[in-house]
Design a protein around this motif. Structure first.
Motif, PDB file in Angstrom:
ATOM      1  N   ASN A  66      11.805  -1.756  -2.861  1.00 50.23           N
ATOM      2  CA  ASN A  66      11.983  -2.975  -3.646  1.00 50.23           C
ATOM      3  C   ASN A  66      11.308  -4.126  -2.925  1.00 50.23           C
ATOM      4  OD1 ASN A  66      13.654  -1.999  -5.828  1.00 50.23           O
ATOM      5  ND2 ASN A  66      15.240  -1.704  -4.293  1.00 50.23           N
ATOM      6  N   ILE A  67      10.484  -4.893  -3.637  1.00 51.29           N
ATOM      7  CA  ILE A  67       9.796  -6.027  -3.024  1.00 51.29           C
ATOM      8  C   ILE A  67       9.806  -7.211  -3.972  1.00 51.29           C
ATOM      9  CG2 ILE A  67       8.279  -4.637  -1.559  1.00 51.29           C
ATOM     10  CD1 ILE A  67       6.072  -5.036  -3.599  1.00 51.29           C
ATOM     11  N   ILE A  68       9.551  -8.371  -3.407  1.00 49.51           N
ATOM     12  CA  ILE A  68       9.398  -9.592  -4.198  1.00 49.51           C
ATOM     13  C   ILE A  68       7.998 -10.114  -3.920  1.00 49.51           C
ATOM     14  CG2 ILE A  68      10.191 -11.942  -4.596  1.00 49.51           C
ATOM     15  CD1 ILE A  68      12.968 -11.027  -3.684  1.00 49.51           C
ATOM     16  N   LYS A  69       7.248 -10.337  -4.971  1.00 51.71           N
ATOM     17  CA  LYS A  69       5.872 -10.833  -4.834  1.00 51.71           C
ATOM     18  C   LYS A  69       5.690 -11.969  -5.829  1.00 51.71           C
ATOM     19  CE  LYS A  69       1.099  -9.270  -4.986  1.00 51.71           C
ATOM     20  NZ  LYS A  69       0.215  -8.129  -5.253  1.00 51.71           N
ATOM     21  N   ASP A  70       5.279 -13.106  -5.332  1.00 54.08           N
ATOM     22  CA  ASP A  70       5.095 -14.282  -6.195  1.00 54.08           C
ATOM     23  C   ASP A  70       6.340 -14.539  -7.043  1.00 54.08           C
ATOM     24  OD1 ASP A  70       2.510 -14.563  -5.206  1.00 54.08           O
ATOM     25  OD2 ASP A  70       1.656 -13.297  -6.780  1.00 54.08           O
ATOM     26  N   SER A  71       7.482 -14.486  -6.418  1.00 52.93           N
ATOM     27  CA  SER A  71       8.798 -14.714  -7.011  1.00 52.93           C
ATOM     28  C   SER A  71       9.128 -13.755  -8.164  1.00 52.93           C
ATOM     29  CB  SER A  71       8.958 -16.179  -7.465  1.00 52.93           C
ATOM     30  OG  SER A  71       8.165 -16.443  -8.591  1.00 52.93           O
ATOM     31  N   GLU A  72       8.489 -12.597  -8.180  1.00 57.11           N
ATOM     32  CA  GLU A  72       8.814 -11.575  -9.174  1.00 57.11           C
ATOM     33  C   GLU A  72       9.330 -10.339  -8.448  1.00 57.11           C
ATOM     34  OE1 GLU A  72       6.487 -10.980 -12.883  1.00 57.11           O
ATOM     35  OE2 GLU A  72       4.912 -11.956 -11.716  1.00 57.11           O
ATOM     36  N   ASN A  73      10.379  -9.739  -9.004  1.00 59.15           N
ATOM     37  CA  ASN A  73      10.900  -8.498  -8.450  1.00 59.15           C
ATOM     38  C   ASN A  73      10.004  -7.347  -8.876  1.00 59.15           C
ATOM     39  OD1 ASN A  73      13.113  -9.703  -7.264  1.00 59.15           O
ATOM     40  ND2 ASN A  73      14.355  -9.500  -9.116  1.00 59.15           N
ATOM     41  N   GLY A  74       9.876  -6.389  -7.992  1.00 58.07           N
ATOM     42  CA  GLY A  74       9.068  -5.226  -8.322  1.00 58.07           C
ATOM     43  C   GLY A  74       9.262  -4.132  -7.288  1.00 58.07           C
ATOM     44  N   ILE A  75       8.450  -3.110  -7.392  1.00 51.24           N
ATOM     45  CA  ILE A  75       8.529  -2.004  -6.452  1.00 51.24           C
ATOM     46  C   ILE A  75       7.127  -1.560  -6.049  1.00 51.24           C
ATOM     47  CG2 ILE A  75      10.733  -1.133  -7.320  1.00 51.24           C
ATOM     48  CD1 ILE A  75       9.211   1.030  -8.822  1.00 51.24           C
ATOM     49  N   GLU A 103       5.456   2.590 -20.623  1.00 51.62           N
ATOM     50  CA  GLU A 103       4.893   3.092 -19.371  1.00 51.62           C
ATOM     51  C   GLU A 103       4.208   1.946 -18.646  1.00 51.62           C
ATOM     52  OE1 GLU A 103       3.560   7.693 -20.269  1.00 51.62           O
ATOM     53  OE2 GLU A 103       2.031   6.138 -20.215  1.00 51.62           O
ATOM     54  N   GLU A 104       4.163   2.052 -17.346  1.00 51.48           N
ATOM     55  CA  GLU A 104       3.449   1.084 -16.508  1.00 51.48           C
ATOM     56  C   GLU A 104       2.574   1.890 -15.557  1.00 51.48           C
ATOM     57  OE1 GLU A 104       2.420  -2.713 -15.152  1.00 51.48           O
ATOM     58  OE2 GLU A 104       3.883  -2.310 -16.721  1.00 51.48           O
ATOM     59  N   SER A 105       1.259   1.650 -15.584  1.00 50.17           N
ATOM     60  CA  SER A 105       0.336   2.385 -14.724  1.00 50.17           C
ATOM     61  C   SER A 105      -0.377   1.438 -13.779  1.00 50.17           C
ATOM     62  CB  SER A 105      -0.713   3.131 -15.560  1.00 50.17           C
ATOM     63  OG  SER A 105      -0.115   4.128 -16.342  1.00 50.17           O
ATOM     64  N   VAL A 106      -0.513   1.865 -12.544  1.00 50.67           N
ATOM     65  CA  VAL A 106      -1.262   1.101 -11.543  1.00 50.67           C
ATOM     66  C   VAL A 106      -2.065   2.084 -10.694  1.00 50.67           C
ATOM     67  CG1 VAL A 106       0.392  -0.810 -11.389  1.00 50.67           C
ATOM     68  CG2 VAL A 106       0.606   1.136  -9.844  1.00 50.67           C
ATOM     69  N   LEU A 107      -3.105   1.563 -10.068  1.00 44.06           N
ATOM     70  CA  LEU A 107      -3.868   2.365  -9.120  1.00 44.06           C
ATOM     71  C   LEU A 107      -3.270   2.214  -7.740  1.00 44.06           C
ATOM     72  CD1 LEU A 107      -7.524   1.599 -10.258  1.00 44.06           C
ATOM     73  CD2 LEU A 107      -6.273   3.738 -10.541  1.00 44.06           C
ATOM     74  N   ALA A 108      -3.478   3.204  -6.920  1.00 37.83           N
ATOM     75  CA  ALA A 108      -3.055   3.110  -5.526  1.00 37.83           C
ATOM     76  C   ALA A 108      -3.941   2.087  -4.833  1.00 37.83           C
ATOM     77  CB  ALA A 108      -3.179   4.475  -4.849  1.00 37.83           C
ATOM     78  N   LEU A 109      -3.365   1.400  -3.855  1.00 33.01           N
ATOM     79  CA  LEU A 109      -4.136   0.414  -3.109  1.00 33.01           C
ATOM     80  C   LEU A 109      -5.177   1.105  -2.233  1.00 33.01           C
ATOM     81  CD1 LEU A 109      -1.260  -1.968  -1.972  1.00 33.01           C
ATOM     82  CD2 LEU A 109      -2.930  -2.373  -3.772  1.00 33.01           C
ATOM     83  N   SER A 119      -4.647  14.701   4.969  1.00 30.68           N
ATOM     84  CA  SER A 119      -3.582  14.007   4.241  1.00 30.68           C
ATOM     85  C   SER A 119      -3.614  12.527   4.589  1.00 30.68           C
ATOM     86  CB  SER A 119      -2.219  14.612   4.566  1.00 30.68           C
ATOM     87  OG  SER A 119      -1.940  14.479   5.929  1.00 30.68           O
ATOM     88  N   ARG A 120      -2.955  11.738   3.752  1.00 29.56           N
ATOM     89  CA  ARG A 120      -2.923  10.291   3.952  1.00 29.56           C
ATOM     90  C   ARG A 120      -1.703   9.719   3.244  1.00 29.56           C
ATOM     91  NH1 ARG A 120      -8.054   6.760   3.155  1.00 29.56           N
ATOM     92  NH2 ARG A 120      -7.802   6.386   5.338  1.00 29.56           N
ATOM     93  N   ARG A 121      -1.155   8.651   3.814  1.00 32.13           N
ATOM     94  CA  ARG A 121      -0.041   7.923   3.190  1.00 32.13           C
ATOM     95  C   ARG A 121      -0.643   6.990   2.139  1.00 32.13           C
ATOM     96  NH1 ARG A 121       5.112   8.694   2.154  1.00 32.13           N
ATOM     97  NH2 ARG A 121       6.377   6.833   2.291  1.00 32.13           N
ATOM     98  N   ILE A 122      -0.117   7.047   0.938  1.00 38.51           N
ATOM     99  CA  ILE A 122      -0.635   6.279  -0.199  1.00 38.51           C
ATOM    100  C   ILE A 122       0.427   5.272  -0.629  1.00 38.51           C
ATOM    101  CG2 ILE A 122      -1.523   6.420  -2.554  1.00 38.51           C
ATOM    102  CD1 ILE A 122      -3.300   7.865  -0.531  1.00 38.51           C
ATOM    103  N   VAL A 123      -0.009   4.061  -0.955  1.00 40.22           N
ATOM    104  CA  VAL A 123       0.885   3.009  -1.437  1.00 40.22           C
ATOM    105  C   VAL A 123       0.342   2.491  -2.765  1.00 40.22           C
ATOM    106  CG1 VAL A 123       1.893   0.745  -0.958  1.00 40.22           C
ATOM    107  CG2 VAL A 123       1.457   2.338   0.921  1.00 40.22           C
ATOM    108  N   SER A 124       1.227   2.357  -3.742  1.00 45.40           N
ATOM    109  CA  SER A 124       0.798   1.850  -5.044  1.00 45.40           C
ATOM    110  C   SER A 124       0.590   0.347  -4.988  1.00 45.40           C
ATOM    111  CB  SER A 124       1.854   2.157  -6.114  1.00 45.40           C
ATOM    112  OG  SER A 124       2.984   1.313  -5.950  1.00 45.40           O
ATOM    113  N   ASP A 125      -0.111  -0.151  -5.965  1.00 48.60           N
ATOM    114  CA  ASP A 125      -0.179  -1.588  -6.166  1.00 48.60           C
ATOM    115  C   ASP A 125       1.201  -2.031  -6.667  1.00 48.60           C
ATOM    116  OD1 ASP A 125      -1.147  -4.137  -6.351  1.00 48.60           O
ATOM    117  OD2 ASP A 125      -2.638  -3.725  -7.889  1.00 48.60           O
ATOM    118  N   PHE A 126       1.456  -3.323  -6.636  1.00 50.32           N
ATOM    119  CA  PHE A 126       2.746  -3.897  -7.062  1.00 50.32           C
ATOM    120  C   PHE A 126       3.038  -3.522  -8.512  1.00 50.32           C
ATOM    121  CE2 PHE A 126       5.060  -7.522  -8.945  1.00 50.32           C
ATOM    122  CZ  PHE A 126       6.195  -7.495  -8.168  1.00 50.32           C
TER     123      PHE A 126
END
Length: 166
Positions: A66-75, A103-109, A119-126
Motif C-alpha cells: 500500500n502506498i500514497i502517491k500525490d495524495s492518492e491511495n494505491g498499491i 480492470e486496471e492494467s499497468v506496465l512494470a517499471l 531472474s529479477r525482482r519486478i515492480v509495477s507502476d502505481f
C-alpha cells in the motif's frame, strides 16, 4: 452549304503508348505498396506469436504494498520473475488487476527486462486504489523495435487471496 472540315489530330500512337504504360506502372506500384504493408504486418504478427510460444517463465514472491502517491491511495505489485527460456529475453510485463467493476492494467517499471535463464525482482507502476480485487494477471511481453507486445497466451492468473502484503 459549307462543309466544316475538322483537321484536328489526336495524340500520336507513340505518346499514347507511353501514357498507358506510365499509368500502368503507377497503379502497379501503388498496389505493390499497399499489399507489401498488409503482408508485412501479418508476417510480423506471426513472428511475434512464434516468439511468444518460446516463453517459459515462473512468478514467485508475489506481494503488494500500500502506498500514497500525490495524495492518492494505491498499491504496487511486486514479484520475482524467472525466465527459464534459453534463447529469449523477456522485455517487460503487463500487470492487470481484475476487480468488481472493471480492470486496471499497468506496465512494470523499468528496468523490467529478464534475460534468458535469469531472474529479477519486478515492480509495477502505481495502481490507483481499487476495491474488491479478484485476481492479478501477469502477462510477459517482448519488444519488436520500440513496440511492446504482450504475449497473452502466456499470462499467469493469480487469485487475490494468494497475494500477500510485502
Amino acid at each position: 452549304m459549307k462543309r466544316r472540315v475538322c483537321d484536328k489530330r489526336g495524340v500520336s500512337p507513340v505518346i499514347g503508348v507511353v501514357i498507358l504504360i506510365s499509368i500502368t506502372i503507377v497503379l502497379g506500384f501503388g498496389v505493390f505498396l499497399w499489399t507489401k504493408n498488409y503482408t508485412f504486418n501479418i508476417g510480423e504478427e506471426v513472428s511475434n506469436q512464434a516468439l511468444c510460444r518460446k516463453i517459459k517463465f515462473v512468478i514467485g514472491d508475489l506481494c503488494y504494498e500500500n502506498i500514497i502517491k500525490d495524495s492518492e491511495n494505491g498499491i504496487d505489485i511486486k514479484f520475482t520473475a524467472r525466465n527459464d527460456a534459453s534463447d529469449i529475453d523477456l522485455n517487460g510485463f503487463l500487470i492487470t488487476l481484475d476487480y468488481e467493476g472493471g480492470e486496471e492494467s499497468v506496465l512494470a517499471l523499468e528496468p523490467s527486462e529478464v534475460k534468458s535463464l535469469s531472474s529479477r525482482r519486478i515492480v509495477s507502476d502505481f495502481i490507483k486504489d481499487v476495491q474488491n480485487i479478484k485476481k492479478v494477471i501477469i502477462t510477459p511481453g517482448l519488444k519488436n523495435g520500440k513496440d511492446f507486445f504482450p504475449c497473452n497466451e502466456k499470462e499467469i492468473i493469480i487469485s487475490w487471496e494468494e497475494v500477500e502484503v510485502c
